[in-house]
Design a protein around this motif. Sequence first.
Motif, PDB file in Angstrom:
ATOM      1  N   PHE A  17       0.833  -1.201   0.001  1.00 35.99           N
ATOM      2  CA  PHE A  17      -0.013   0.041   0.066  1.00 35.99           C
ATOM      3  C   PHE A  17       0.773   1.170  -0.102  1.00 35.99           C
ATOM      4  CE2 PHE A  17      -2.725  -3.249   1.825  1.00 35.99           C
ATOM      5  CZ  PHE A  17      -4.011  -2.910   1.329  1.00 35.99           C
ATOM      6  N   ASP A  18       0.259   2.273  -0.185  1.00 32.54           N
ATOM      7  CA  ASP A  18       0.767   3.703   0.099  1.00 32.54           C
ATOM      8  C   ASP A  18       0.800   4.063   1.399  1.00 32.54           C
ATOM      9  OD1 ASP A  18       0.875   6.673  -0.180  1.00 32.54           O
ATOM     10  OD2 ASP A  18       0.880   6.455  -2.171  1.00 32.54           O
ATOM     11  N   PHE A  19       1.668   4.913   1.789  1.00 26.86           N
ATOM     12  CA  PHE A  19       1.911   5.319   3.217  1.00 26.86           C
ATOM     13  C   PHE A  19       0.570   6.245   3.335  1.00 26.86           C
ATOM     14  CE2 PHE A  19       3.513   8.920   5.670  1.00 26.86           C
ATOM     15  CZ  PHE A  19       3.647   8.476   6.843  1.00 26.86           C
ATOM     16  N   HIS A  20       0.123   6.776   2.509  1.00 29.25           N
ATOM     17  CA  HIS A  20      -1.115   7.813   2.650  1.00 29.25           C
ATOM     18  C   HIS A  20      -2.271   7.009   2.706  1.00 29.25           C
ATOM     19  CE1 HIS A  20       1.988  11.007   1.192  1.00 29.25           C
ATOM     20  NE2 HIS A  20       1.735  11.509   2.624  1.00 29.25           N
ATOM     21  N   GLY A  21      -2.294   5.731   2.614  1.00 29.26           N
ATOM     22  CA  GLY A  21      -3.627   4.889   2.824  1.00 29.26           C
ATOM     23  C   GLY A  21      -4.217   5.238   3.718  1.00 29.26           C
ATOM     24  N   GLY A  37      -0.593  15.317   4.388  1.00 28.75           N
ATOM     25  CA  GLY A  37       0.785  14.591   3.940  1.00 28.75           C
ATOM     26  C   GLY A  37       1.772  15.481   4.127  1.00 28.75           C
ATOM     27  N   GLU A  38       1.742  16.802   3.887  1.00 24.95           N
ATOM     28  CA  GLU A  38       2.801  17.948   3.752  1.00 24.95           C
ATOM     29  C   GLU A  38       3.441  18.263   5.316  1.00 24.95           C
ATOM     30  OE1 GLU A  38       1.114  17.972  -0.067  1.00 24.95           O
ATOM     31  OE2 GLU A  38       0.278  17.905   2.058  1.00 24.95           O
ATOM     32  N   MET A  39       2.611  17.693   6.331  1.00 19.60           N
ATOM     33  CA  MET A  39       3.210  17.783   7.622  1.00 19.60           C
ATOM     34  C   MET A  39       3.877  16.420   8.240  1.00 19.60           C
ATOM     35  SD  MET A  39       0.023  20.053   9.462  1.00 19.60           S
ATOM     36  CE  MET A  39       0.773  20.238  10.773  1.00 19.60           C
ATOM     37  N   VAL A  40       3.650  15.493   7.307  1.00 23.17           N
ATOM     38  CA  VAL A  40       4.295  13.880   7.760  1.00 23.17           C
ATOM     39  C   VAL A  40       5.170  13.621   6.821  1.00 23.17           C
ATOM     40  CG1 VAL A  40       3.697  11.651   8.449  1.00 23.17           C
ATOM     41  CG2 VAL A  40       1.847  13.691   8.753  1.00 23.17           C
ATOM     42  N   ILE A  41       6.502  14.259   6.813  1.00 21.93           N
ATOM     43  CA  ILE A  41       7.662  14.074   6.007  1.00 21.93           C
ATOM     44  C   ILE A  41       8.575  12.833   6.749  1.00 21.93           C
ATOM     45  CG2 ILE A  41       9.482  15.100   4.823  1.00 21.93           C
ATOM     46  CD1 ILE A  41       6.766  16.065   3.981  1.00 21.93           C
ATOM     47  N   THR A  42       8.851  11.835   5.958  1.00 22.66           N
ATOM     48  CA  THR A  42       9.236  10.848   6.908  1.00 22.66           C
ATOM     49  C   THR A  42      10.821  10.984   7.116  1.00 22.66           C
ATOM     50  OG1 THR A  42       9.714   9.543   4.849  1.00 22.66           O
ATOM     51  CG2 THR A  42       7.801   9.000   6.132  1.00 22.66           C
ATOM     52  N   CYS A  50      -0.066   7.131   7.236  1.00 21.02           N
ATOM     53  CA  CYS A  50      -0.290   8.428   7.877  1.00 21.02           C
ATOM     54  C   CYS A  50      -1.671   8.851   7.527  1.00 21.02           C
ATOM     55  CB  CYS A  50       0.512   9.220   6.622  1.00 21.02           C
ATOM     56  SG  CYS A  50       0.079  10.793   6.647  1.00 21.02           S
ATOM     57  N   GLY A  51      -2.501   8.127   6.593  1.00 22.79           N
ATOM     58  CA  GLY A  51      -3.817   8.410   6.326  1.00 22.79           C
ATOM     59  C   GLY A  51      -4.063   9.378   5.147  1.00 22.79           C
ATOM     60  N   PHE A  52      -5.159   9.441   4.669  1.00 25.98           N
ATOM     61  CA  PHE A  52      -5.517  10.587   3.797  1.00 25.98           C
ATOM     62  C   PHE A  52      -6.616  11.416   4.200  1.00 25.98           C
ATOM     63  CE2 PHE A  52      -7.347  11.924  -0.574  1.00 25.98           C
ATOM     64  CZ  PHE A  52      -6.135  12.451  -0.908  1.00 25.98           C
ATOM     65  N   ILE A  53      -6.191  12.614   4.499  1.00 24.68           N
ATOM     66  CA  ILE A  53      -7.046  13.611   5.260  1.00 24.68           C
ATOM     67  C   ILE A  53      -8.271  13.986   4.266  1.00 24.68           C
ATOM     68  CG2 ILE A  53      -5.860  15.603   4.835  1.00 24.68           C
ATOM     69  CD1 ILE A  53      -6.290  16.552   7.897  1.00 24.68           C
ATOM     70  N   TRP A  54      -7.981  14.072   2.995  1.00 25.82           N
ATOM     71  CA  TRP A  54      -8.932  14.779   2.167  1.00 25.82           C
ATOM     72  C   TRP A  54     -10.123  13.681   1.577  1.00 25.82           C
ATOM     73  CZ3 TRP A  54      -3.721  16.447   1.191  1.00 25.82           C
ATOM     74  CH2 TRP A  54      -3.421  17.513   1.916  1.00 25.82           C
ATOM     75  N   SER A  55     -10.201  12.691   2.678  1.00 25.62           N
ATOM     76  CA  SER A  55     -11.204  11.762   2.213  1.00 25.62           C
ATOM     77  C   SER A  55     -12.425  11.916   3.406  1.00 25.62           C
ATOM     78  CB  SER A  55     -10.605  10.211   2.148  1.00 25.62           C
ATOM     79  OG  SER A  55     -11.784   9.251   2.359  1.00 25.62           O
ATOM     80  N   ASP A  56     -13.477  12.110   2.972  1.00 25.24           N
ATOM     81  CA  ASP A  56     -14.565  12.140   3.798  1.00 25.24           C
ATOM     82  C   ASP A  56     -15.242  11.111   4.251  1.00 25.24           C
ATOM     83  OD1 ASP A  56     -16.371  13.205   5.483  1.00 25.24           O
ATOM     84  OD2 ASP A  56     -17.476  14.665   3.805  1.00 25.24           O
ATOM     85  N   SER A  57     -14.271  10.348   5.048  1.00 22.29           N
ATOM     86  CA  SER A  57     -14.629   9.074   5.469  1.00 22.29           C
ATOM     87  C   SER A  57     -14.152   8.842   7.011  1.00 22.29           C
ATOM     88  CB  SER A  57     -13.881   7.857   4.721  1.00 22.29           C
ATOM     89  OG  SER A  57     -12.709   7.757   4.828  1.00 22.29           O
ATOM     90  N   MET A  58     -15.006   7.805   7.627  1.00 22.67           N
ATOM     91  CA  MET A  58     -14.420   7.671   9.100  1.00 22.67           C
ATOM     92  C   MET A  58     -13.207   6.827   9.104  1.00 22.67           C
ATOM     93  SD  MET A  58     -16.805   9.426  10.319  1.00 22.67           S
ATOM     94  CE  MET A  58     -16.435   9.031  12.199  1.00 22.67           C
ATOM     95  N   GLU A  59     -12.797   6.568   8.098  1.00 25.57           N
ATOM     96  CA  GLU A  59     -11.386   5.710   8.089  1.00 25.57           C
ATOM     97  C   GLU A  59     -10.246   6.529   8.013  1.00 25.57           C
ATOM     98  OE1 GLU A  59     -13.845   4.710   5.619  1.00 25.57           O
ATOM     99  OE2 GLU A  59     -14.869   3.356   7.417  1.00 25.57           O
TER     100      GLU A  59
END
Length: 493
Positions: free
Chosen positions: A127-131, A189-194, A222-231
Amino acid sequence: MKVLVGGIHQEANTFSGVRMVYNDFRRYHGAELLDCLTQCRLFKEAGYEVIPAVFATTIPSAPLDRTEFDKFTEDFFSSCNDKGVPDAIYLCMHGAMYIKGVGSGELYFIKKLREKYGEKVPVFASFDFHGNMFPELAEKLNYVTAYKTAPHVDETETGERAVRALISSLKSGKIPEVKCISIPMTFPGEMVITGEFPSCEIQSCTEAIVRDKLAMEVSWFCGFIWSDSMENHMSLAVTSWEFSEELDKRVKAAVNKIWSLRREFHFNIPALEVDEGLHTALERAGNMKKVFLSDSGDNVTAGTSGDNAFMAEAILKYIKKHPSCADRKILITGIADREAVNCCTKREPGEELILSIGGKLDSSSTAVEGCFTLIRTGVIPESRSNKSMPFALVRKGNTDILLNAERYAYTDPRQFEALDIDLEEYDLICIKLGYLYAELEEIANAAYMVFSPGNAPQKPRMIPYAKERKDFYPLADVEFDMDGEWEGWWKRG
């Protein structure tokens, strides 16, 4: 033994107004799939028969609806219906797919996969880190791994890690399981630079668990903040054959560390309001070339419409108001506008033409109008995630604007070289990104980001969720019930 391979890779921004269909994806079948997912060569080298289904990919974009997503599932299963039940499955996924009216695209697909092949066939996935990884999805898989880097430079390595793990599992006859814990925090993601604190410390902590052979794999999402989902939360996914007390202890410590560092996440470049950012970047561009300015609200790599000409309009207005900046050589990239590009292709270089640029894909996007000089037209070569498309380069004063027929993300200097655009000529380069990808960061003499309008607001409180969200930090100073989460997810099964 037979291994079925395939997947679908899309980061879905639920706030984009651009309609996506399955035909917008690049789709790889047969030998083309194996050429695209080079990690699959490891199966052949280990003596396994590889059954390629389909790998569908596109740049980050708006979600598919259920009818369009089902075209992918039909494509996937029709490609392998005559091959019987495989001994194992490898999937290359993203993690932040979303289906309108359904929810997680990955969960929807993997449920269908399990319905067809049963619960006993091992399914390994990268998966992608932003998943957006979450327990219900993780528990339907036997192995989960994600990129360790953002900006991403380890896509191939991540796929190879998953394939090697699957080969090891098949040889040993032992099938692992995955457990996941969601952490109620999400950032752009711009605030989570590995490569920077605190992300680098978190990755070191998770990697130590694997290095100490307590788990096959531990992946931080990290998750994807621009998804309007509870996940859309951060999470930690752990793959192991055995969940020992020591592993339990170390994972709990890692989760506690992530939570304790929640106030340390920050932007890695100066992030400014539009007026201040323009002034600062243009002043700096008076002393050096290749000053980058990120149009973060319309960051195409975050799935935005890519047709917002707000920053083009703002730059042209600023220069008109401040004549001392008129000598700055500026490049604005790359506004999606097929109509404007088509208009340019009918004209000759050097001709002047009246154009309305932008604002045609998303009703919330700004258009900029005026008289421009055509510099040239051409074709953007196809890439793994993009089909080829025409482009046009137009000029107003010392400002060049690069137009694409479709949404397109410029992340590497070589993309400009392919269009015969020399970045060395420009003082300021305004680009539709958030953070700069590694190849651009390497050549940038200075970089700034502005809080521009668009489908990917960098300020979490500005994200227009359908319902007020108070379930994650920093939207609310939530309490994290570690023990409750542990009992609810980690201890289950």
